[in-house]
Enzyme design. Sequence first.
Site: not given
Length: 469
Positions: A89, A152
């Site tokens: 991400d 994250e």
Amino acid sequence: MKINWLEAVQNRREQIIEETQDFLRIDSVLDESTASQSRPFGEGIARALEHLLTKGEKLHFFVKNMDGYAGVIEYGQGEESVGILCHIDVVPAGEGWTSPPFSAEIRDNRIYARGAIDNKGPTIAAFWALQLVKELQLPIHKRVRMIIGTDEESNWRCVDHYFKQEEMPTVGFAPDADFPIIHAEKGIMDVTFNWEDKKGETDAAIKVMSFNAGERFNMVPDRAEVTITGQRQQLDEIETQYQAYLLEHNHNGQAQFKDKSLQLSYEGISAHGSTPENGLNAGVYLAQFLLQFSYQPSANEFLHRINHYCDFTGEALQIAVSDDVSGALSMNAGLFQFKENGEAIMGLNIRYPVTTSGEECINKLRQLAKEWDARFEVLDHMGPNYVEKDHPLIQTLQAVYQRQTGEEAHLLAIGGGTYARSLKTGVAFGPMFPGREDVAHKKDEYIDIDDLIKMTALYAEAIYELAKG
Ligand SMILES: [Zn+2]
């Protein structure tokens, strides 16, 4: 077995660059609007995860998609495992890019894209490193497991989900911070003191109606505001003194009369909560000024507590402590609120050394809260991450780094938190080489292509050395 790792990676240079570009062209920003049960963080992240797992499948690695929260790509056999924790991400692109953030354009031997260094480029490096170990048919006796996180940058729901169902690798590293090796990360907690006025009203000549500074615990407040009421003459006096105070400190701020009150604002300088000394805490400076005058008792007490207790080291709170590995405890007073009815909040971000006890710190603060007649709350607490310097994981990574770069592999201790924290015995190993500018989360984020190649070689040898034994 003597292998020239860098050469082996160089031979695959064009392919690695192309695959990195392909991967970076997938916009993998968290998108709740396209989220579904199997794609909890939206279409983009799901596509990036599927893209990587498909590549793994083609190479006959063991792959697993964990309900769209995380992925596993594994190679090798054995009881024990070596974990490589990456994330795919990315933070939103933001404005002002020279080339579109998901075009992965190459300029000056750099690939420009959101996620280039944080963390999709290094993810491809780790993937290629694993592929290389397989291609070279090197004997390994542990499973090498890439754990691919997808959240994250937001809430770490990926690793939470993963570790609920899957094993903790025996040892591991996360290519999501700095080279050489970060082996110590301080414990981090957000705490609040919260109290109300029990002293009752007095007819103070001047009153603090509200005081606000800061929004986030881990940032130094760069703005503070107070509203004061009283006789115009007294407010005029405060205003005059305030201008002098700003001049004396060479800081910016404003004073403004509104209805029958005086509003003061103070402009500080923001900094990360792990380095409060690099900022200028607007709340602390404003409180210090205000203490020249006297207000209603609850306001006096509030301002006094800011002024007396909010240092950078926890000295006044009696929680100051330090160790040889990671240095001194640091404290950022990130949030102050005071209301007319005497309700007050003080929010602190505390980072304590890796060999000291977070519980002890909490107990001392709890004791103090009793004395203050305040409620004390721990809102968030992540224990320290620490792997001792003579641990085989450290020794192996140091040897690999020194062999390939010719430079000493210093061990780093930091106050910030890296993804490596999610591992039980894990460190951050790259991807930023010493002296490189930190472009993560910034516009025109890039990865230097030579660095990409170098880190792939480092990860390949690291995987082999950790898994062969
Ligand atoms: Zn990252």
